[in-house]
Scaffold this motif. Structure first.
Motif, PDB file in Angstrom:
ATOM      1  N   GLU A 128       0.828  -1.200   0.000  1.00 39.50           N
ATOM      2  CA  GLU A 128       0.000   0.000   0.000  1.00 39.50           C
ATOM      3  C   GLU A 128       0.866   1.254   0.000  1.00 39.50           C
ATOM      4  OE1 GLU A 128      -3.879  -0.119   2.249  1.00 39.50           O
ATOM      5  OE2 GLU A 128      -2.805  -1.722   3.321  1.00 39.50           O
ATOM      6  N   ASN A 165       2.027   1.668  -3.508  1.00 35.30           N
ATOM      7  CA  ASN A 165       0.964   2.228  -4.339  1.00 35.30           C
ATOM      8  C   ASN A 165       0.830   3.728  -4.130  1.00 35.30           C
ATOM      9  OD1 ASN A 165       0.365  -0.264  -5.410  1.00 35.30           O
ATOM     10  ND2 ASN A 165      -1.376  -0.645  -4.053  1.00 35.30           N
ATOM     11  N   SER A 197       3.719   5.554  -5.593  1.00 37.28           N
ATOM     12  CA  SER A 197       3.587   5.471  -7.045  1.00 37.28           C
ATOM     13  C   SER A 197       2.585   6.499  -7.540  1.00 37.28           C
ATOM     14  CB  SER A 197       3.151   4.057  -7.441  1.00 37.28           C
ATOM     15  OG  SER A 197       2.975   3.961  -8.840  1.00 37.28           O
ATOM     16  N   TYR A 198       1.466   6.639  -6.814  1.00 39.54           N
ATOM     17  CA  TYR A 198       0.465   7.640  -7.189  1.00 39.54           C
ATOM     18  C   TYR A 198       1.055   9.049  -7.154  1.00 39.54           C
ATOM     19  CZ  TYR A 198      -3.485  10.804  -7.006  1.00 39.54           C
ATOM     20  OH  TYR A 198      -4.328  11.838  -7.259  1.00 39.54           O
ATOM     21  N   GLY A 227       0.448  -1.680  -8.873  1.00 36.68           N
ATOM     22  CA  GLY A 227      -0.310  -2.087  -7.699  1.00 36.68           C
ATOM     23  C   GLY A 227      -1.597  -2.789  -8.035  1.00 36.68           C
ATOM     24  N   HIS A 228      -1.715  -3.353  -9.227  1.00 33.50           N
ATOM     25  CA  HIS A 228      -2.982  -3.947  -9.649  1.00 33.50           C
ATOM     26  C   HIS A 228      -2.985  -5.469  -9.532  1.00 33.50           C
ATOM     27  CE1 HIS A 228      -4.285  -0.057 -11.010  1.00 33.50           C
ATOM     28  NE2 HIS A 228      -3.210   0.046 -11.758  1.00 33.50           N
TER      29      HIS A 228
END
Length: 286
Positions: A52, A55, A58-59, A67-68
């Protein structure tokens, strides 16, 4: 009897609405709670919820991470690896924190602060210009307007009290740049479109897009003020920031700049030299 039945139906609707709203708020408030479980982790650690953190970074543009995956139990997803350490160091550097590469208390506190919904970087692989006189940055490809007269409009959900601080923010940018702004009634005809929206990110106050999109969205669930006020977010300050994105500026590492990604309640900012220099550099020769 009919009246009693109608009353019961209305009561159930009100209760359902209240419960749904409460659930929405609770879900919103827990989105970043994973950070509190990761305090003090370091490279080599394998801890639940590290994926998390990957993710999230990364965002924000500090890390390339897919993160998928449907299987977050895979060991590599929760390993604190070299790329995560580099991403944390980059985040700490850009937010004027001690560069430790660890998810320490100060870094977690900073990540919990409310901020702009736009990423800090559009390209995680791009080197950051640390220790330079200028702290501003641009979006990938340096998108910009090909005109200096820009129209703006308010969505019908922008209440009248909010319109004046938004106009003040436009006027301040106009006073420091070659841009001029004029009002139009039709949202579809406007270059800049102000709206209030609902979303489930607890850290994001507002979100806007670079040229030539022009959308500026504010979180309707926030406590907004039109003059600096304790425990309220100053709409004029946040609007100044979001309009910077609309004009083509990305985030700045200068804490006092309007384009710094986080903001505190009760604070009003004015355009900083770094903000103005950024716009001048982007539109140099235009």
């Amino acid at each position: 009897m009919a009246f009693q039945a109608l009353f019961c139906i209305l009561l159930l609707i009100c209760l359902y609405s209240h419960i749904a709203q409460s659930n929405s708020v609770n879900e919103c408030s827990t989105t970043l709670e994973f950070l509190n479980q990761l305090g003090g982790i370091k490279k080599g650690d394998n801890v639940k919820s590290v994926y998390e953190l990957k993710n999230y970074l990364s965002y924000l543009g500090y890390l390339n991470h897919n993160g998928h995956s449907n299987d977050h139990s895979q060991k590599h997803e929760n390993v604190f690896d070299d790329s995560l350490e580099i991403a944390i160091k980059k985040y700490q550097e850009s937010h004027d924190l001690n560069i430790t590469g660890l998810l320490d208390a100060n870094t977690i506190t900073k990540m919990h602060q409310t901020r702009c919904g736009m990423p800090d970087f559009s390209n995680p692989n791009k080197s950051f210009p640390f220790h330079t006189e200028s702290h501003y940055s641009f979006f990938e490809g340096k998108p910009k307007w090909n005109k200096k007269n820009l129209s703006y409009a308010f969505n019908q959900n922008v209440f009248k009290e909010a319109q004046q601080p938004l106009k003040n923010a436009l006027n301040e940018w106009a006073s420091k740049t070659p841009f001029k702004f004029y009002y139009v009634k039709n949202m579809n005809q406007a270059d800049i479109k102000f709206s209030f929206v609902r979303w489930d990110r607890p850290d994001a106050l507002a979100h806007s897009l670079p040229p030539p999109d022009g959308r500026v969205n504010f979180d309707v669930n926030r406590s907004w003020s039109y003059v600096p006020k304790k425990d309220f977010y100053d709409m004029q300050t946040v609007a100044l920031h979001e309009l910077g994105h609309v004009l083509g500026l990305s985030h700045s590492t200068e804490v006092n700049a309007v384009m710094y990604p986080t903001v505190r309640t009760g604070v009003r900012k004015r355009l900083h030299k770094d903000d103005i220099n950024g716009i001048k550099a982007l539109y140099k020769g235009k």
